[in-house]
Design an enzyme around this catalytic site. Structure first.
Site, PDB file in Angstrom:
ATOM      1  CE  LYS A 228       9.830   6.758   3.405  1.00  0.00           C
ATOM      2  NZ  LYS A 228       9.152   5.284   3.747  1.00  0.00           N
TER       3      LYS A 228
ATOM      4  CE  LYS B 136       6.686  -3.727   2.761  1.00  0.00           C
ATOM      5  NZ  LYS B 136       5.229  -3.219   2.351  1.00  0.00           N
TER       6      LYS B 136
ATOM      7  N   GLY C 115       2.860   6.237  -2.948  1.00  0.00           N
ATOM      8  CA  GLY C 115       1.966   5.232  -2.384  1.00  0.00           C
ATOM      9  C   GLY C 115       0.660   5.829  -1.634  1.00  0.00           C
ATOM     10  N   GLY C 116       0.097   4.804  -0.766  1.00  0.00           N
ATOM     11  CA  GLY C 116      -0.861   5.138  -0.061  1.00  0.00           C
ATOM     12  C   GLY C 116      -0.573   6.061   0.955  1.00  0.00           C
TER      13      GLY C 116
ATOM     14  CG  ASP D  54       5.062  -3.402   6.579  1.00  0.00           C
ATOM     15  OD1 ASP D  54       5.133  -2.265   5.805  1.00  0.00           O
ATOM     16  OD2 ASP D  54       4.876  -4.475   6.088  1.00  0.00           O
TER      17      ASP D  54
END
Length: 752
Positions: A40, A143, A20-21, A141
């Site tokens: 990560k 979700k 990802g970004g 964040d």
């Protein structure tokens, strides 16, 4: 991470789980303890100067990682270790064997989850949130993708602090910025959207959105337009979940609607209260504050909630109303709660020596120490500008960023990273609104500032230089653009490797630029190699892979290899239709290029059919006067001419020209292309005097707009000379041909 794929001699990277970004996620093995883990690897900092700013970045990472590692709860992902290896910051976490809630919904074909599952998930997540909130940690964040149900039924929350780490360490780009830009707006609280300070009740709102989605199959404001989603969160009461799914327990619906209260004070006081209400609802008894927990089937949970009519048009938060003039914010800005210490870096930048500010106002001259509250307001306004840009409102975004940049420069200095970030967004808005020359100056300023502060090879410096090259290309200065692209590419290969997405993006743009300076074979080979690399790393149908394959098709066409170009465009169109949908603009663009290739191959009858179908689809998607609809109609007219149907071709060209002149302007490049097509049709019909008038109009307009030496201007003068020949005015034609030849000989010195 190097060829060994071994971090610190201990953590062996096995397979890539995702990218990802912010970086990459790997399934890995701890060689010391023999256990499976997740690693990560965040995007590398890259070589940079040894300065205080770098120290702040690393210290912020260590602090956030320690906070995440200190969380010990069965409902929170365990962080085992963290560190830095070869310039890459990494986190070592437990490996979760299970599915996140987004995946569970996909597995269930977007149908809502069973009620018992929803209640169990709600109970476990609320318990985990209660624990983390009691430690003073807000997720920010929350979700479905960040909530995982393991195979044994345990539910865990992931990524505490990770999103903020991405911002603090400078990993964000315009696609992955924090705040408004972070992920989807479908789960963001009204206070997050407005840029206000947030607390634990923001997480409760986000969790309400999650529960709403797993209970109904869709989030509360399930709209395609991002701005409409934001307005929904801020201004519109959600429909009760029972309107989408009959039979939901009334207590559960009441809990969800209370979590979705617009004002934080209207939500449960904390996650512990939420957990108690869920437990009481399961047991069939009511608790204080539970509007829908009546066991006797009392009034619907929305009966006591005052109805608010939805806004008729999107509006910005109140604090943006004075921001569109470009002036500095008023000193009487409203007071905010102290910002979270992990919100950003601005509070830790060491200001220059100079006059001290009056901390009671939060304002002071350059060199003063700005208050955290003032810096937090600037951060919120910066995020609002990012939001406007993502919604395509570039003029407004530019005004917001200009105002923030001026204040940051005044308070923090011109070379502060936050100041440069604001100037970078100003440059982007200038580029998006067609002011390429102004954008070039702004990007140059940002690149020079970042080089002074961060070093020439820092990713942010290279990103600004990359944008500089792009704008140079937009200005037709392709030779200069080539030099900058080549320099940036060399630095990226050296610092992050040849297959990094940023490196491949630079190679893609360089391939495009090579074709503009006439190096067609080099352009083709580079585009082909980038497409192969992207297919290997991202997949054959990834949008970035298809963008580069599209460029391969363009290069093949420029080389006259139209059969191969046609095959490439058709493959791209099919892949995009499957991945993005048949009506997606990129799918339709590939179909247009396939039609162009058919025409070049002399297969105009097939091209006609393709363009007629494309016009129908473009009219449905973009409307009859949309630029791409008119482009397809132009292609139709060209192929009518190739089939000798010149009366029809001329009528089509005149109709398209009239619409373009009305909607785009008399001297717009597309309008001039249509006017030239009218001249072509007149010539083929033997009406050379009328054709000469049209050709001269096109040449004159291009000379005014593009300059006398631009290739398109010279092509128009050549058309004019040809027309003079057809009229028997050979002397005039010869003189004009000589003038064009003389200018073309000077073109390299003029930079075209």
């Amino acid at each position: 991470m190097g060829d060994s794929r071994l971090i610190q001699g201990r953590y062996r990277l096995l397979d890539l789980i995702g990218r990802g970004g912010m970086g990459e996620v790997w399934r890995a093995r701890d060689e010391s303890l023999g256990r499976r883990i997740t690693v990560k690897c965040l995007k590398p900092l890259g070589p940079q100067r040894d300065n205080a700013f770098t120290g702040v970045l690393r210290e912020r990472f260590r602090r956030e990682a320690r906070v995440a590692a200190a969380l010990q709860h069965r409902g929170v992902t365990v962080v085992h270790d963290f560190g830095e290896h070869e310039g890459v910051l990494y986190l070592v976490m437990e490996l979760l064997e299970g599915r996140n809630l987004s995946q569970l919904l996909e597995d269930n074909k977007q149908h809502p989850l069973p009620v018992d599952d929803i209640v169990e998930i709600a109970a476990q997540v609320s318990d985990a949130l209660a624990y983390t909130h009691e430690q003073g940690i807000v997720h920010r964040d929350l979700k479905p993708a960040n909530i995982v149900r393991l195979v044994d039924g345990t539910v865990k929350i992931c990524d505490f602090g990770i999103a903020r780490l991405g911002h603090d360490i400078g990993f964000t780009s315009r696609l992955t910025s924090t705040g408004i830009a972070m992920g989807t707006p479908h789960y963001m609280s009204p206070e997050q959207i407005s840029g206000d300070a947030v607390d634990q009740r923001s997480d409760l709102y986000s969790f309400g959105c999650v529960l709403y989605e797993i209970a109904t199959g869709a989030p509360p404001f399930d709209l395609e337009d991002a701005w409409a989603v934001l307005v929904g969160h801020r201004d519109t009461e959600p429909e009760p979940p029972s309107t989408h799914r009959a039979g939901l327990p009334r207590y559960l619906e009441g809990i969800v609607l209370d979590l979705l209260a617009k004002e934080p004070s209207g939500r449960p006081a904390d996650a512990r209260e939420l957990n108690r209400r869920i437990g009481a609802g399961r047991a069939g008894r009511a608790v204080a504050g539970d509007a829908g927990g009546h066991a006797d089937g009392g009034p619907p949970p929305t009966a006591s909630r005052p109805e608010q009519p939805p806004s008729r048009e999107p509006r910005l938060p109140s604090w943006t109303r004075s921001m569109t003039t470009g002036h500095k914010a008023n000193a009487a800005a409203r007071q905010m709660a102290p910002p979270d210490p992990a919100m950003g870096l601005t509070g830790e930048w060491i200001a220059r020596e100079g006059p001290r500010e009056d901390l009671s106002t939060g304002l002071g001259g350059r060199g003063s120490i700005p208050s955290p509250e003032h810096l937090a307001r600037l951060t919120g306004r910066h995020h609002a500008g990012l939001s406007l840009g993502r919604l395509g409102r570039w003029e407004e975004a530019g005004e917001v960023h200009r105002a923030v940049a001026a204040e940051r420069e005044h308070l923090l200095g011109p070379d502060h990273p936050d100041t440069l970030a604001s100037h970078g967004e100003v440059a982007l808005s200038l580029s998006r609104t067609g002011r390429s020359a102004d954008a070039l100056r702004a990007y140059t300023q940002v690149a020079e500032g970042r080089e002074r502060v961060l070093g020439s090879d820092h990713p942010d410096t290279l990103a600004a230089r990359h944008e500089t090259a792009y704008v140079l290309g937009r200005l037709g200065r392709h030779f200069e653009a080539h030099q900058v692209y080549a320099s940036v590419l060399a630095a990226r290969v050296r610092t992050i490797g040849p297959d990094h997405p940023d490196t491949l993006r630079c190679r893609h743009n360089l391939a495009y630029n090579l074709s503009r300076i006439g190096r067609l074979e080099d352009s083709y080979r580079m585009a082909r190699d980038v497409a192969g690399a992207r297919a290997r790393i991202l997949g054959a149908t990834h949008p970035d892979t298809l963008v580069t394959r599209y460029e391969v098709g363009y290069a093949l066409g420029r080389l006259g290899r139209w059969t191969e170009a046609l095959q490439t465009y058709r493959e791209v169109a099919r892949a995009r239709a499957h991945a993005l949908g048949s009506d997606h603009p990129d799918t339709l663009a590939a179909r247009y290029e396939a039609g162009l290739s058919l025409g070049r191959l002399g297969r105009s009858a097939e091209a006609l059919k393709l363009y007629r179908d494309l016009i129908d689809d473009r009219t449905r998607v973009d409307g009859p006067t949309g630029p791409e609809t008119l482009r397809a109609r132009h292609g139709l007219g060209v192929n009518l001419g190739r089939l000798g149907r010149w009366e029809e071709a001329l009528a089509e060209a005149r109709d398209v020209h009239a619409i373009r002149e009305r909607t785009l302007g008399r001297d717009h490049p597309d309008t001039l292309v249509s006017r030239r097509e009218i001249a072509v049709g007149l010539g083929w019909l033997g009406r050379w005097a009328d054709a000469l008038t049209a050709y001269r109009e096109v040449a004159g307009a291009r000379e005014r707009v593009l300059g006398p030496g631009h290739p398109d201007t010279l092509a128009s003068r050549g058309d004019e000379a040809h027309c003079l020949e057809q009229l028997g005015r050979v002397t005039e034609a010869g003189e004009l041909y000589r003038q064009v030849a003389a200018v073309r000989q000077q073109r390299p010195r003029n930079g075209y």
